[in-house]
Design a protein around this motif. Structure first.
Motif, mmCIF file in Angstrom:
data_model
loop_
_atom_site.group_PDB
_atom_site.id
_atom_site.type_symbol
_atom_site.label_atom_id
_atom_site.label_comp_id
_atom_site.label_asym_id
_atom_site.label_seq_id
_atom_site.Cartn_x
_atom_site.Cartn_y
_atom_site.Cartn_z
ATOM 1 N N HIS A 100 -5.162 -2.847 -15.243
ATOM 2 C CA HIS A 100 -4.214 -4.002 -14.479
ATOM 3 C C HIS A 100 -3.249 -2.828 -13.972
ATOM 4 O O HIS A 100 -2.718 -2.913 -12.618
ATOM 5 C CB HIS A 100 -3.465 -4.990 -15.361
ATOM 6 C CG HIS A 100 -2.551 -5.760 -14.627
ATOM 7 N ND1 HIS A 100 -2.813 -6.666 -13.824
ATOM 8 C CD2 HIS A 100 -1.223 -5.717 -14.660
ATOM 9 C CE1 HIS A 100 -1.674 -7.313 -13.299
ATOM 10 N NE2 HIS A 100 -0.771 -6.464 -13.792
ATOM 11 N N ALA A 101 -2.636 -1.930 -14.733
ATOM 12 C CA ALA A 101 -1.655 -1.051 -14.029
ATOM 13 C C ALA A 101 -2.266 -0.072 -13.119
ATOM 14 O O ALA A 101 -1.724 0.471 -12.253
ATOM 15 C CB ALA A 101 -1.455 -0.084 -15.537
ATOM 16 N N ALA A 102 -3.662 0.380 -13.348
ATOM 17 C CA ALA A 102 -4.226 1.309 -12.347
ATOM 18 C C ALA A 102 -4.486 0.746 -11.123
ATOM 19 O O ALA A 102 -4.338 1.103 -10.207
ATOM 20 C CB ALA A 102 -5.548 1.791 -13.004
ATOM 21 N N ALA A 103 -4.704 -0.685 -11.186
ATOM 22 C CA ALA A 103 -4.908 -1.416 -9.922
ATOM 23 C C ALA A 103 -3.714 -1.657 -9.139
ATOM 24 O O ALA A 103 -3.690 -1.436 -8.030
ATOM 25 C CB ALA A 103 -5.675 -2.605 -10.121
ATOM 26 N N ALA A 104 -2.648 -1.750 -9.696
ATOM 27 C CA ALA A 104 -1.400 -1.828 -9.191
ATOM 28 C C ALA A 104 -0.963 -0.352 -8.614
ATOM 29 O O ALA A 104 -0.484 -0.538 -7.464
ATOM 30 C CB ALA A 104 -0.410 -2.211 -10.211
ATOM 31 N N THR A 105 -1.223 0.493 -9.261
ATOM 32 C CA THR A 105 -1.116 1.933 -8.756
ATOM 33 C C THR A 105 -1.923 2.190 -7.619
ATOM 34 O O THR A 105 -1.228 2.599 -6.451
ATOM 35 C CB THR A 105 -1.101 2.878 -9.685
ATOM 36 O OG1 THR A 105 -0.348 2.700 -10.913
ATOM 37 C CG2 THR A 105 -0.837 4.310 -9.336
ATOM 38 N N ALA A 106 -3.156 1.759 -7.575
ATOM 39 C CA ALA A 106 -4.036 2.145 -6.403
ATOM 40 C C ALA A 106 -3.568 1.289 -5.255
ATOM 41 O O ALA A 106 -3.729 1.744 -4.261
ATOM 42 C CB ALA A 106 -5.322 1.731 -7.066
ATOM 43 N N GLU A 107 -3.230 0.217 -5.397
ATOM 44 C CA GLU A 107 -2.747 -0.857 -4.334
ATOM 45 C C GLU A 107 -1.467 -0.151 -3.592
ATOM 46 O O GLU A 107 -1.404 -0.194 -2.488
ATOM 47 C CB GLU A 107 -2.337 -1.924 -4.844
ATOM 48 C CG GLU A 107 -2.159 -3.232 -3.624
ATOM 49 C CD GLU A 107 -3.641 -3.391 -2.719
ATOM 50 O OE1 GLU A 107 -3.117 -4.021 -1.669
ATOM 51 O OE2 GLU A 107 -4.638 -2.996 -3.105
#
Length: 119
Positions: free
Chosen positions: A60-67
């Protein structure tokens, strides 16, 4: 003062530029821990966690950073593990943005594990 990869911002690839060469990849890879280059075109790492929930929180945190960075990896979630695969699809290989996002993921992972260790 040098800026670490994790402090940089991913620059979106517009295409038309060549992927990084092995000579360009080598110094960037030394700035990361535990990442490997597969087929000269993909940056990969597996993160380990105590359970499924911790691994899912990282995704979840990695997806937010990627976005936020406009650079979107492949993230494979399994019990206690997350495999991150980075590649710049427009150039069918690696760009500096892949290394920047990898460093940001490492920072997320290290920060989350420091919090767990302090509890």
């Amino acid at each position: 003062m040098t800026t670490t990869l994790a402090d940089r911002t991913c620059i979106p690839c517009k295409g038309g530029e060549p992927p990084l060469t092995a000579e360009q990849i080598a110094p960037l890879l030394t700035q990361l821990e535990g990442w490997e280059v597969e087929q000269d075109a993909r940056l990969v790492k597996t993160y380990r966690f105590k359970n499924f929930a911790e691994a899912a929180e990282f995704v979840h945190a990695a997806a937010a950073t990627a976005e936020e960075q406009w650079h979107h990896p492949e993230l494979l979630l399994r019990w206690g593990r997350v495999r991150a695969e980075l590649r710049t699809n427009k150039i069918k290989g690696l760009s500096e943005a892949d290394f920047v996002l990898a460093a940001k993921f490492d920072r997320l992972y290290n920060e989350s594990h420091q919090l767990v260790d302090k509890v």
